[in-house]
Design an enzyme around this catalytic site. Structure first.
Site, PDB file in Angstrom:
ATOM      1  N   HIS A 170      51.555  29.434  -3.893  1.00  0.00           N
ATOM      2  CA  HIS A 170      50.399  29.855  -4.681  1.00  0.00           C
ATOM      3  C   HIS A 170      50.829  30.369  -6.049  1.00  0.00           C
ATOM      4  CE1 HIS A 170      46.236  31.225  -5.031  1.00  0.00           C
ATOM      5  NE2 HIS A 170      46.728  32.257  -5.689  1.00  0.00           N
ATOM      6  N   ARG A 215      38.190  61.222  -8.525  1.00  0.00           N
ATOM      7  CA  ARG A 215      38.554  62.621  -8.624  1.00  0.00           C
ATOM      8  C   ARG A 215      37.432  63.432  -7.967  1.00  0.00           C
ATOM      9  NH1 ARG A 215      40.112  67.156  -7.732  1.00  0.00           N
ATOM     10  NH2 ARG A 215      41.165  68.482  -9.239  1.00  0.00           N
ATOM     11  N   CYS A 253      39.822  61.796 -16.770  1.00  0.00           N
ATOM     12  CA  CYS A 253      39.999  63.146 -16.259  1.00  0.00           C
ATOM     13  C   CYS A 253      40.724  63.995 -17.316  1.00  0.00           C
ATOM     14  CB  CYS A 253      40.798  63.130 -14.962  1.00  0.00           C
ATOM     15  SG  CYS A 253      40.936  64.769 -14.238  1.00  0.00           S
ATOM     16  N   TYR A 313      39.570  73.393 -16.808  1.00  0.00           N
ATOM     17  CA  TYR A 313      39.248  72.416 -17.861  1.00  0.00           C
ATOM     18  C   TYR A 313      39.054  73.079 -19.223  1.00  0.00           C
ATOM     19  CZ  TYR A 313      38.813  69.219 -13.969  1.00  0.00           C
ATOM     20  OH  TYR A 313      39.068  68.473 -12.846  1.00  0.00           O
ATOM     21  N   HIS A 373      39.789  31.834  -8.249  1.00  0.00           N
ATOM     22  CA  HIS A 373      40.097  31.670  -6.826  1.00  0.00           C
ATOM     23  C   HIS A 373      38.848  31.420  -6.001  1.00  0.00           C
ATOM     24  CE1 HIS A 373      44.203  32.911  -7.286  1.00  0.00           C
ATOM     25  NE2 HIS A 373      43.814  33.968  -7.947  1.00  0.00           N
TER      26      HIS A 373
HETATM   27  N1  MTE Z   1      31.032  65.645  -9.774  1.00  0.00           N
HETATM   28  C1  MTE Z   1      30.942  66.255  -8.585  1.00  0.00           C
HETATM   29  N2  MTE Z   1      29.725  66.467  -8.075  1.00  0.00           N
HETATM   30  N3  MTE Z   1      32.048  66.677  -7.918  1.00  0.00           N
HETATM   31  C2  MTE Z   1      33.311  66.480  -8.431  1.00  0.00           C
HETATM   32  O1  MTE Z   1      34.301  66.850  -7.785  1.00  0.00           O
HETATM   33  N4  MTE Z   1      34.650  65.654 -10.328  1.00  0.00           N
HETATM   34  C3  MTE Z   1      34.592  65.518 -11.783  1.00  0.00           C
HETATM   35  C4  MTE Z   1      33.537  64.528 -12.206  1.00  0.00           C
HETATM   36  N5  MTE Z   1      32.298  64.770 -11.522  1.00  0.00           N
HETATM   37  C5  MTE Z   1      33.431  65.855  -9.705  1.00  0.00           C
HETATM   38  C6  MTE Z   1      32.251  65.418 -10.329  1.00  0.00           C
HETATM   39  C7  MTE Z   1      35.849  65.159 -12.414  1.00  0.00           C
HETATM   40  S1  MTE Z   1      36.952  66.419 -12.720  1.00  0.00           S
HETATM   41  C8  MTE Z   1      36.101  63.897 -12.863  1.00  0.00           C
HETATM   42  S2  MTE Z   1      37.515  63.549 -13.699  1.00  0.00           S
HETATM   43  C9  MTE Z   1      35.132  62.805 -12.630  1.00  0.00           C
HETATM   44  O2  MTE Z   1      34.000  63.225 -11.892  1.00  0.00           O
HETATM   45  C10 MTE Z   1      35.771  61.669 -11.869  1.00  0.00           C
HETATM   46  O3  MTE Z   1      34.866  60.628 -11.691  1.00  0.00           O
HETATM   47  P1  MTE Z   1      35.230  59.428 -10.726  1.00  0.00           P
HETATM   48  O4  MTE Z   1      35.690  59.986  -9.416  1.00  0.00           O
HETATM   49  O5  MTE Z   1      33.990  58.610 -10.615  1.00  0.00           O
HETATM   50  O6  MTE Z   1      36.335  58.665 -11.399  1.00  0.00           O
HETATM   51 MO    MO Z   2      38.796  65.611 -13.833  1.00  0.00          MO
END
Ligand code: MTE
Ligand code: MO
Length: 473
Positions: A40, A137, A189, A324, A64
């Site tokens: 392949h 995350r 993130c 953050y 594919h």
């Molecule tokens: N929203 C909720 N309700 N709970 C979470 O833990 N994590 C945040 C955000 N929104 C989070 C959230 C963080 S820190 C990030 S970086 C992004 O969602 C990650 O989004 P993803 O998991 O869709 O990539």
């Molecule tokens: Mo994050």
């Protein structure tokens, strides 16, 4: 096909090398493709799916997806995947019992809560990151939400917003009935590339590589439309608090906030998204509704959104107040005062080299070039205007070719992928060379050269030049 044996996912996962045999699943079928690999042409890509589902790869490599290939694949079928494999029983009753299945290619930085990023080679292959490979995350277990009973509460807590109505509950159908708006936005993130900052001095946080970012087309209703319908007036001092359905052990939801001005800005493109790359949001990414705040740090893009409050203060959540945020390199855990730094909103300019990978043997072309590929992005809607590469520690720089959307500056929320051919000294064949990337955004902001002077105790905003050592071959 009922006559074939049934395999558990763990049986498939064990077959992920040429020695043990290469098994994959496609749909409910299990295939032993060990003999298929040498015949392949794109078999290196199939190897990425070894021991797991190849469906998402086939969605990307559309060529594919034709009858001949599918019937060829059928000749390698050895069985079916067991249906009860859907739920793992050892977790029954725990808050983690209902976690969704994830693609095994997502490398977990932590399992509970689930945090994982895709391999960089895959990340840079697609302008729109396939949903299965989009980093995850989560701070808490993924909530189980029934879309039929789902409600989004909207509350205007302060009379400074001048709203006519102060309370509203929107069903999923109500949100879908609002005008649909789509925006291409990268989500990154705040801790993306933290592992590189850690090399200076240890920091607190998940050790993310450069894959805690993804780019998608998000569709949903504009938050602006919802707030304007309630009569909310612009006010620079107000905030929109966003709460998720995921609860911490003290029953407080995940929460964050953004300035009201971002929510109301027509060019802000803040949406209540129910689709990701034209598919319904999946559970890990916020089903049924998540807020997309383009240009803003991932943490404010609240998933499983259940409550919105317009208030005269920011969210009181831990993640808005005590996480953050950026600090001076000299601030440590004894001296840090979280009230002294603003919460991160727009992200700084960054870039990363996705191929070649560190340590990779890279073929130098006959005319003396190596090819390098990666992504670049800046927050606040700032467009990437240039990505520079060097293979000689900055003596000479080479400008990459950008792949990006043609959105205006200030509203350029998607990432840019880039490719560069860098000339290398052919005398260096067999030797190690370090490649650096640095991106420039529309405000001519440039990535800092090193991590030493941007180090911070939480390892956020980790955007120095990306450096990858490779072996010339
Ligand atoms: N929203 C909720 N309700 N709970 C979470 O833990 N994590 C945040 C955000 N929104 C989070 C959230 C963080 S820190 C990030 S970086 C992004 O969602 C990650 O989004 P993803 O998991 O869709 O990539
Ligand atoms: Mo994050």
């Amino acid at each position: 096909r009922k006559d074939l044996p049934t395999f558990k996912l763990e049986d498939v996962q064990k077959h992920n090398t040429l020695e043990k045999g290469i098994w994959v699943t496609y749909g409910i079928g299990v295939y032993d493709i060990t003999d298929f690999i040498p015949k392949h042409p794109g078999s290196d890509k199939i190897m990425l799916g070894a021991g797991s589902a190849i469906d998402p790869f086939w969605a990307i490599y559309q060529q594919h997806n034709n009858k001949e290939i599918l019937s060829l694949l059928e000749t390698y079928r050895i069985g079916n995947i067991s249906p009860e494999d859907e739920v793992s029983t050892d977790d029954m009753g725990s808050p983690w019992a209902m976690e969704p299945k994830r693609h095994p290619l997502l490398k977990p930085a932590s399992e509970r809560p689930f945090n994982a990023e895709p391999p960089l080679t895959i990340l840079a292959e697609n302008f729109y990151t396939p949903n299965e490979f989009f980093y995850v995350r989560n701070h808490l277990p993924v909530p189980v939400i029934d879309v039929k009973t789902y409600e989004l509460e909207v509350e205007i807590e302060t009379d400074k917003a001048g709203a006519k109505s102060t309370q509203k509950a929107l069903s999923f159908e109500d949100i879908k009935a609002l005008p649909k708006h789509s925006v291409t936005a990268a989500i990154m993130c705040g801790g993306n590339r933290r592992s590189e900052m850690t090399e200076v001095k240890s920091v607190k946080g998940l050790s993310w590589g450069a894959g805690a970012v993804g780019n998608a087309k998000w569709s949903g209703a504009r938050l602006r439309d919802v707030l304007l319908a309630m009569g909310v007036q612009p006010n620079e001092n107000l905030h929109v608090i966003l709460e998720g359905a995921d609860l911490d052990p003290t029953s407080n939801p995940y929460g964050a906030s953004i300035p009201l001005s971002k929510a109301l800005d027509e060019r802000g493109d803040v949406i209540l998204a129910y689709e990701m790359n034209d598919k319904p949001l999946n559970r890990d990414h916020g089903f049924p509704i998540r807020v997309i705040v383009p240009g803003t740090v991932g943490a404010r893009n609240v998933k499983w959104l259940t409550r919105i409050v317009v208030a005269d203060h920011e969210s009181n959540s831990h993640w808005q107040q005590n996480d953050y945020k950026g600090f001076s390199p000299s601030t440590d855990w004894d001296t840090v005062d979280f009230t002294k730094s603003p919460a991160i909103q727009a992200m700084p300019v960054t870039s990363a080299i996705c191929t070649p990978l560190p340590g990779e043997k890279v073929k130098v072309s006959a005319d003396g070039f190596v090819e390098v590929r990666g992504y670049a992005w800046s927050g606040g809607g700032r467009r990437i205007v240039r990505v520079d590469l060097t293979a000689d520690k900055g003596k000479s720089w080479h400008v990459a070719t950008l792949e990006q959307e043609n959105e205006p500056d200030g509203r350029h929320y998607g990432w840019s992928l880039w490719t560069a051919r860098i000339p290398v000294d052919t005398k260096l064949k067999g030797e190690e060379v370090e490649i650096w990337s640095k991106a420039v955004d529309s405000a001519y902001n440039v990535q800092p050269e090193t991590f030493a002077n941007i180090w911070n105790l939480r390892g956020v905003l980790s955007n120095a030049y990306h450096r990858v050592k490779i072996l010339l071959n």
